[in-house]
Write a protein that holds these residues in place. Structure first.
Motif, PDB file in Angstrom:
ATOM      1  N   SER A   1      10.964 -16.574  34.380  1.00 21.74           N
ATOM      2  CA  SER A   1      11.671 -15.442  34.979  1.00 21.74           C
ATOM      3  C   SER A   1      12.594 -15.939  36.084  1.00 21.74           C
ATOM      4  O   SER A   1      12.269 -16.895  36.793  1.00 21.74           O
ATOM      5  N   VAL A   2      13.745 -15.272  36.215  1.00 17.90           N
ATOM      6  CA  VAL A   2      14.703 -15.568  37.275  1.00 17.90           C
ATOM      7  C   VAL A   2      15.056 -14.251  37.960  1.00 17.90           C
ATOM      8  O   VAL A   2      15.457 -13.298  37.297  1.00 17.90           O
ATOM      9  N   LEU A   3      14.885 -14.224  39.275  1.00 18.51           N
ATOM     10  CA  LEU A   3      15.239 -13.046  40.059  1.00 18.51           C
ATOM     11  C   LEU A   3      16.275 -13.470  41.102  1.00 18.51           C
ATOM     12  O   LEU A   3      15.926 -13.994  42.159  1.00 18.51           O
ATOM     13  N   PRO A   4      17.575 -13.272  40.818  1.00 19.17           N
ATOM     14  CA  PRO A   4      18.605 -13.648  41.778  1.00 19.17           C
ATOM     15  C   PRO A   4      18.737 -12.572  42.857  1.00 19.17           C
ATOM     16  O   PRO A   4      18.615 -11.383  42.575  1.00 19.17           O
ATOM     17  N   GLY A   5      18.966 -13.021  44.083  1.00 21.44           N
ATOM     18  CA  GLY A   5      19.142 -12.097  45.197  1.00 21.44           C
ATOM     19  C   GLY A   5      20.492 -12.294  45.856  1.00 21.44           C
ATOM     20  O   GLY A   5      20.848 -13.402  46.243  1.00 21.44           O
ATOM     21  N   ALA A   6      21.245 -11.200  45.972  1.00 22.05           N
ATOM     22  CA  ALA A   6      22.570 -11.222  46.594  1.00 22.05           C
ATOM     23  C   ALA A   6      22.464 -10.730  48.040  1.00 22.05           C
ATOM     24  O   ALA A   6      21.478 -10.096  48.419  1.00 22.05           O
ATOM     25  N   PRO A   7      23.473 -11.020  48.855  1.00 28.78           N
ATOM     26  CA  PRO A   7      23.445 -10.642  50.264  1.00 28.78           C
ATOM     27  C   PRO A   7      23.332  -9.132  50.482  1.00 28.78           C
ATOM     28  O   PRO A   7      23.753  -8.337  49.648  1.00 28.78           O
ATOM     29  N   ARG A   8      22.776  -8.793  51.647  1.00 27.42           N
ATOM     30  CA  ARG A   8      22.720  -7.415  52.121  1.00 27.42           C
ATOM     31  C   ARG A   8      23.552  -7.342  53.394  1.00 27.42           C
ATOM     32  O   ARG A   8      23.939  -8.375  53.946  1.00 27.42           O
ATOM     33  N   ALA A   9      23.817  -6.147  53.861  1.00 29.76           N
ATOM     34  CA  ALA A   9      24.647  -5.968  55.052  1.00 29.76           C
ATOM     35  C   ALA A   9      24.089  -6.720  56.263  1.00 29.76           C
ATOM     36  O   ALA A   9      24.852  -7.260  57.075  1.00 29.76           O
TER      37      ALA A   9
ATOM     38  N   MET B   1       1.346 -21.171  36.775  1.00 28.12           N
ATOM     39  CA  MET B   1       2.789 -21.073  36.887  1.00 28.12           C
ATOM     40  C   MET B   1       3.192 -21.330  38.338  1.00 28.12           C
ATOM     41  O   MET B   1       2.411 -21.112  39.257  1.00 28.12           O
ATOM     42  N   ILE B   2       4.423 -21.761  38.485  1.00 25.23           N
ATOM     43  CA  ILE B   2       4.970 -22.108  39.793  1.00 25.23           C
ATOM     44  C   ILE B   2       6.064 -21.112  40.167  1.00 25.23           C
ATOM     45  O   ILE B   2       6.980 -20.863  39.383  1.00 25.23           O
ATOM     46  N   MET B   3       5.952 -20.562  41.379  1.00 25.97           N
ATOM     47  CA  MET B   3       7.016 -19.711  41.913  1.00 25.97           C
ATOM     48  C   MET B   3       7.850 -20.571  42.853  1.00 25.97           C
ATOM     49  O   MET B   3       7.320 -21.189  43.780  1.00 25.97           O
ATOM     50  N   ARG B   4       9.144 -20.642  42.591  1.00 25.77           N
ATOM     51  CA  ARG B   4      10.080 -21.444  43.384  1.00 25.77           C
ATOM     52  C   ARG B   4      11.068 -20.482  44.029  1.00 25.77           C
ATOM     53  O   ARG B   4      11.752 -19.726  43.330  1.00 25.77           O
ATOM     54  N   ILE B   5      11.150 -20.510  45.346  1.00 21.37           N
ATOM     55  CA  ILE B   5      12.078 -19.649  46.077  1.00 21.37           C
ATOM     56  C   ILE B   5      13.140 -20.544  46.705  1.00 21.37           C
ATOM     57  O   ILE B   5      12.830 -21.400  47.530  1.00 21.37           O
ATOM     58  N   PHE B   6      14.361 -20.333  46.277  1.00 25.95           N
ATOM     59  CA  PHE B   6      15.501 -21.128  46.728  1.00 25.95           C
ATOM     60  C   PHE B   6      16.446 -20.200  47.477  1.00 25.95           C
ATOM     61  O   PHE B   6      16.849 -19.163  46.946  1.00 25.95           O
ATOM     62  N   GLN B   7      16.789 -20.564  48.716  1.00 29.54           N
ATOM     63  CA  GLN B   7      17.678 -19.732  49.522  1.00 29.54           C
ATOM     64  C   GLN B   7      18.809 -20.582  50.077  1.00 29.54           C
ATOM     65  O   GLN B   7      18.599 -21.740  50.454  1.00 29.54           O
TER      66      GLN B   7
ATOM     67  N   ILE C   1      23.541 -18.146  37.985  1.00 28.17           N
ATOM     68  CA  ILE C   1      22.605 -17.230  37.311  1.00 28.17           C
ATOM     69  C   ILE C   1      22.512 -17.533  35.817  1.00 28.17           C
ATOM     70  O   ILE C   1      21.399 -17.686  35.293  1.00 28.17           O
ATOM     71  N   PRO C   2      23.635 -17.646  35.096  1.00 29.15           N
ATOM     72  CA  PRO C   2      23.512 -17.990  33.665  1.00 29.15           C
ATOM     73  C   PRO C   2      22.813 -19.334  33.429  1.00 29.15           C
ATOM     74  O   PRO C   2      22.024 -19.461  32.488  1.00 29.15           O
ATOM     75  N   LEU C   3      23.093 -20.328  34.273  1.00 31.63           N
ATOM     76  CA  LEU C   3      22.446 -21.626  34.124  1.00 31.63           C
ATOM     77  C   LEU C   3      20.938 -21.492  34.250  1.00 31.63           C
ATOM     78  O   LEU C   3      20.185 -21.978  33.409  1.00 31.63           O
ATOM     79  N   MET C   4      20.483 -20.818  35.294  1.00 35.54           N
ATOM     80  CA  MET C   4      19.047 -20.695  35.516  1.00 35.54           C
ATOM     81  C   MET C   4      18.384 -19.879  34.414  1.00 35.54           C
ATOM     82  O   MET C   4      17.297 -20.211  33.960  1.00 35.54           O
TER      83      MET C   4
ATOM     84  N   GLU D   1      23.606 -14.794  52.919  1.00 38.83           N
ATOM     85  CA  GLU D   1      22.389 -15.328  52.325  1.00 38.83           C
ATOM     86  C   GLU D   1      22.242 -14.914  50.857  1.00 38.83           C
ATOM     87  O   GLU D   1      22.320 -13.740  50.526  1.00 38.83           O
ATOM     88  N   PHE D   2      22.004 -15.912  50.012  1.00 39.95           N
ATOM     89  CA  PHE D   2      21.746 -15.719  48.587  1.00 39.95           C
ATOM     90  C   PHE D   2      20.399 -16.363  48.272  1.00 39.95           C
ATOM     91  O   PHE D   2      19.990 -17.305  48.955  1.00 39.95           O
ATOM     92  N   SER D   3      19.736 -15.896  47.227  1.00 39.12           N
ATOM     93  CA  SER D   3      18.453 -16.508  46.884  1.00 39.12           C
ATOM     94  C   SER D   3      18.155 -16.390  45.393  1.00 39.12           C
ATOM     95  O   SER D   3      18.760 -15.596  44.677  1.00 39.12           O
ATOM     96  N   PHE D   4      17.222 -17.217  44.974  1.00 37.20           N
ATOM     97  CA  PHE D   4      16.635 -17.159  43.639  1.00 37.20           C
ATOM     98  C   PHE D   4      15.125 -17.202  43.797  1.00 37.20           C
ATOM     99  O   PHE D   4      14.604 -18.053  44.532  1.00 37.20           O
ATOM    100  N   VAL D   5      14.436 -16.340  43.107  1.00 39.14           N
ATOM    101  CA  VAL D   5      13.004 -16.487  42.909  1.00 39.14           C
ATOM    102  C   VAL D   5      12.864 -16.821  41.433  1.00 39.14           C
ATOM    103  O   VAL D   5      13.315 -16.065  40.570  1.00 39.14           O
ATOM    104  N   MET D   6      12.297 -17.993  41.163  1.00 39.10           N
ATOM    105  CA  MET D   6      12.158 -18.451  39.789  1.00 39.10           C
ATOM    106  C   MET D   6      10.682 -18.674  39.484  1.00 39.10           C
ATOM    107  O   MET D   6       9.964 -19.219  40.316  1.00 39.10           O
ATOM    108  N   ILE D   7      10.275 -18.273  38.313  1.00 41.42           N
ATOM    109  CA  ILE D   7       8.922 -18.525  37.850  1.00 41.42           C
ATOM    110  C   ILE D   7       9.024 -19.577  36.754  1.00 41.42           C
ATOM    111  O   ILE D   7       9.711 -19.374  35.747  1.00 41.42           O
ATOM    112  N   TRP D   8       8.357 -20.696  36.979  1.00 37.76           N
ATOM    113  CA  TRP D   8       8.360 -21.813  36.042  1.00 37.76           C
ATOM    114  C   TRP D   8       7.037 -21.865  35.303  1.00 37.76           C
ATOM    115  O   TRP D   8       5.996 -21.541  35.877  1.00 37.76           O
TER     116      TRP D   8
END
Length: 98
Positions: A38-46, A1-7, A27-30, A51-58
């Motif tokens: 698997s899709v793990l969306p990441g929202a900004p922190r203080a 499997m491939i882990m793709r990290i998009f930021q 998020i719904p598209l992915m 910065e936003f991100s996605f960790v996707m497992i293909w």
């Protein structure tokens, strides 16, 4: 499997607009994309408010290429979000299952 990290780093002042796009469209598209395990969306922190991100497992590289094309190592972006984004990065890894 491939882990793709998009930021992405959003342009100053575009955080709310991008957040809406992220939650309502990206998020719904992915989550509905064939080949994604698997899709793990990441929202900004203080400390990183733009910065936003996605960790996707293909399932495999073929599934990823079926979605983004042969140039899978470039961080593709939806035209609807292009004006909102200052920069973007993409990284790929082989998933290590434990």
């Amino acid at each position: 499997m491939i882990m793709r990290i998009f930021q992405v780093v959003v342009r100053p002042g575009k955080e709310a607009e991008f957040s809406n796009f992220f939650h309502e469209m990206a998020i719904p598209l992915m989550k509905g994309t064939p080949g994604i395990v698997s899709v793990l969306p990441g929202a900004p922190r203080a400390d990183s408010p733009r910065e936003f991100s996605f960790v996707m497992i293909w399932e495999n590289l073929d599934a990823l290429k079926a979605f983004v094309g042969e140039d899978y190592q470039s961080p593709h972006i939806d035209p609807a979000e292009a004006e909102l984004v200052e920069s973007r990065t993409i990284r790929h890894y082989d998933l290590v299952e434990t």
